[in-house]
Scaffold this active site. Structure first.
Site, mmCIF file in Angstrom:
data_model
loop_
_atom_site.group_PDB
_atom_site.id
_atom_site.type_symbol
_atom_site.label_atom_id
_atom_site.label_comp_id
_atom_site.label_asym_id
_atom_site.label_seq_id
_atom_site.Cartn_x
_atom_site.Cartn_y
_atom_site.Cartn_z
ATOM 1 N N TYR A 136 0.822 -1.219 0.000
ATOM 2 C CA TYR A 136 0.000 0.000 0.000
ATOM 3 C C TYR A 136 0.854 1.265 0.000
ATOM 4 C CZ TYR A 136 -4.744 -1.792 0.870
ATOM 5 O OH TYR A 136 -5.971 -2.367 0.754
ATOM 6 N N LYS A 185 2.763 -15.157 3.202
ATOM 7 C CA LYS A 185 3.029 -15.933 1.980
ATOM 8 C C LYS A 185 4.530 -16.208 1.968
ATOM 9 C CE LYS A 185 1.723 -17.736 -1.972
ATOM 10 N NZ LYS A 185 0.864 -18.939 -2.066
ATOM 11 N N ASP A 217 -3.223 -18.121 0.943
ATOM 12 C CA ASP A 217 -4.166 -18.865 0.085
ATOM 13 C C ASP A 217 -4.866 -19.955 0.884
ATOM 14 O OD1 ASP A 217 -1.666 -20.089 0.300
ATOM 15 O OD2 ASP A 217 -1.642 -20.876 -1.746
ATOM 16 N N ASP A 241 -6.768 -6.708 4.179
ATOM 17 C CA ASP A 241 -7.849 -6.067 3.419
ATOM 18 C C ASP A 241 -8.762 -7.131 2.820
ATOM 19 O OD1 ASP A 241 -9.242 -3.954 2.075
ATOM 20 O OD2 ASP A 241 -8.140 -4.436 0.244
ATOM 21 N N ASP A 245 -12.782 -8.532 4.302
ATOM 22 C CA ASP A 245 -14.021 -8.497 3.508
ATOM 23 C C ASP A 245 -14.640 -9.890 3.443
ATOM 24 O OD1 ASP A 245 -13.670 -5.785 2.883
ATOM 25 O OD2 ASP A 245 -14.253 -6.072 0.784
HETATM 26 C C1 IPM Z 1 -10.608 -0.818 3.600
HETATM 27 C C2 IPM Z 1 -10.753 -0.249 2.203
HETATM 28 C C3 IPM Z 1 -9.555 0.639 1.907
HETATM 29 C C4 IPM Z 1 -8.323 -0.223 1.941
HETATM 30 C C5 IPM Z 1 -9.651 1.433 0.582
HETATM 31 C C6 IPM Z 1 -10.883 2.310 0.548
HETATM 32 C C7 IPM Z 1 -8.422 2.259 0.340
HETATM 33 O O1 IPM Z 1 -10.898 -1.279 1.289
HETATM 34 O O2 IPM Z 1 -10.567 -0.032 4.556
HETATM 35 O O3 IPM Z 1 -10.548 -2.029 3.740
HETATM 36 O O4 IPM Z 1 -7.956 -0.850 0.936
HETATM 37 O O5 IPM Z 1 -7.696 -0.284 3.003
HETATM 38 MG MG MG Z 2 -11.094 -3.203 2.153
#
Ligand code: IPM
Ligand code: MG
Length: 353
Positions: A136, A185, A217, A241, A245
């Site tokens: 990042y 990884k 993975d 990240d 999700d």
């Molecule tokens: C998160 C989001 C952010 C990230 C984006 C909006 C930059 O996906 O907070 O998980 O990738 O960290």
């Molecule tokens: Mg995210």
């Protein structure tokens, strides 16, 4: 006590408005609120997604409540002017290196998970995601290659960066069921080799915690197969990240999960932090009263816990949210018809019961 609220784009303003109603209802003595612009709206008003004024507001506050940023209309802007730079800039400028993303099944919502109900019921974990490093924030750019234009992003972690997030994760695991999984990884990446060796070194200070390591993975696969095996997970920025999700879908909806981003700065009340839903700005449903404000309200609960030392208020909010979900107050994301403000209203009504 000072809280800065940055609603941002898309559904951000709608969901933070409900969190703000809950905050107002608590009637905290000596609380001052500030509101600032971030994201695409800040770019339109001030020419930058993270105006200096917003950054200074954050620095002067004890905690930041953040909505969401992102707008398809900004897709063609240069990277440094895109809405996402607001959140990335706040994380790095404020030294918020530790991102806590709890994911636990809500009783009664198991049938909404993408997993089998009995599997969904077993989810109770915390993702500790490193937030200031990795690919990042490494150098990046575009160059010409024999194959045409080539994009490149440097991935790196140094020992200090890994050490400080590992300590946060081990301490979090100590407060939970004392099991920590480090996700990397290391079979391919040098970054991950240093990560793993450093986590193993830090583990010596926490003999009560059982540490194991998993390649990312495999972790993604194990996660949907048997999420109950995980308690605390520590991982880098990119893997965290993605895995967080994934965790949210397994719980039922991304509209339910909150996060805390913490650094080292201590305030008079706790640790300075920024609190935000895991979801994004969802431009497709913005302005229609369809967004689920639960993640924003639970982010407020985390803010009260970590930054203001108000555990009781945090628990009160969390109980109210569990209550309305058990009552079946669902928005569209959970297959119901309650609007954003209906859900806020129901949480308010539950606060005192
Ligand atoms: C998160 C989001 C952010 C990230 C984006 C909006 C930059 O996906 O907070 O998980 O990738 O960290
Ligand atoms: Mg995210």
């Amino acid at each position: 006590m000072k809280i800065a609220i940055f609603p941002g784009d898309g559904i951000g303003p709608e969901v933070t408005a409900q969190a703000r109603r809950v905050l107002d209802a608590l009637d905290l003595p000596g609380l001052t609120l500030f509101e600032g612009d971030v994201g695409a709206i800040a770019y339109r008003r001030h020419g930058h997604p993270l105006p200096q004024e917003t950054l200074e507001m954050a620095r002067a506050a004890d905690a930041v409540l953040f909505g969401a940023v992102g707008d398809f209309a900004c897709d063609d802007l240069p990277r440094e002017l895109r809405p996402e730079q607001a959140i990335l800039g706040l994380r790095s400028e404020l030294g918020l290196f530790a991102n806590l993303r709890p994911a636990a099944g809500f009783p009664g919502l198991e049938h909404l998970s993408s997993l089998k109900p009995e599997v969904a019921r077993s989810i109770d974990l915390l993702v500790v995601r490193e937030l200031n490093g990795d690919v990042y924030f490494g150098d990046k750019g575009e160059r010409t290659s024999a194959g045409g234009r080539e994009g490149w992003d440097a991935m790196s972690y140094n020992e200090d960066e890994v050490r400080r997030i590992a300590h946060v994760a081990f301490r979090a695991a100590m407060g939970r069921s004392k099991r920590l999984t480090s996700v990397d990884k290391a079979n391919v990446l040098e970054t991950s080799r240093i990560w793993r060796e450093t986590v193993i070194e830090v583990a010596k200070k926490y003999p009560d915690v059982t540490l194991d390591h998993m390649y990312v993975d495999n972790a993604a696969m194990q996660f949907v197969k048997s999420p109950g095996q995980f308690d605390t997970i520590v991982t880098g920025n990119l893997f965290g990240d993605i895995l967080s999700d994934q965790a949210s879908a397994c719980v039922g909806s991304i509209g339910l999960l909150a996060s805390a981003s913490l650094g080292e700065r201590q305030t008079d009340y706790g640790t300075f932090g920024l609190y935000e839903p895991i979801h994004g700005s969802a431009p497709d449903i913005a302005g229609q009263g369809k967004a689920n404000p639960v993640a924003a309200v639970l982010s407020l609960a985390m803010l009260l816990r970590h930054s203001l030392g108000r555990e009781e208020d945090a628990v009160r909010i969390e109980r109210a949210v569990e209550g309305i979900l058990a009552d079946g107050v669902f928005g569209g994301d959970l297959g119901g018809s309650a609007s954003t403000s209906d859900i806020g209203e129901a949480i308010l009504a539950r606060l005192d019961s």
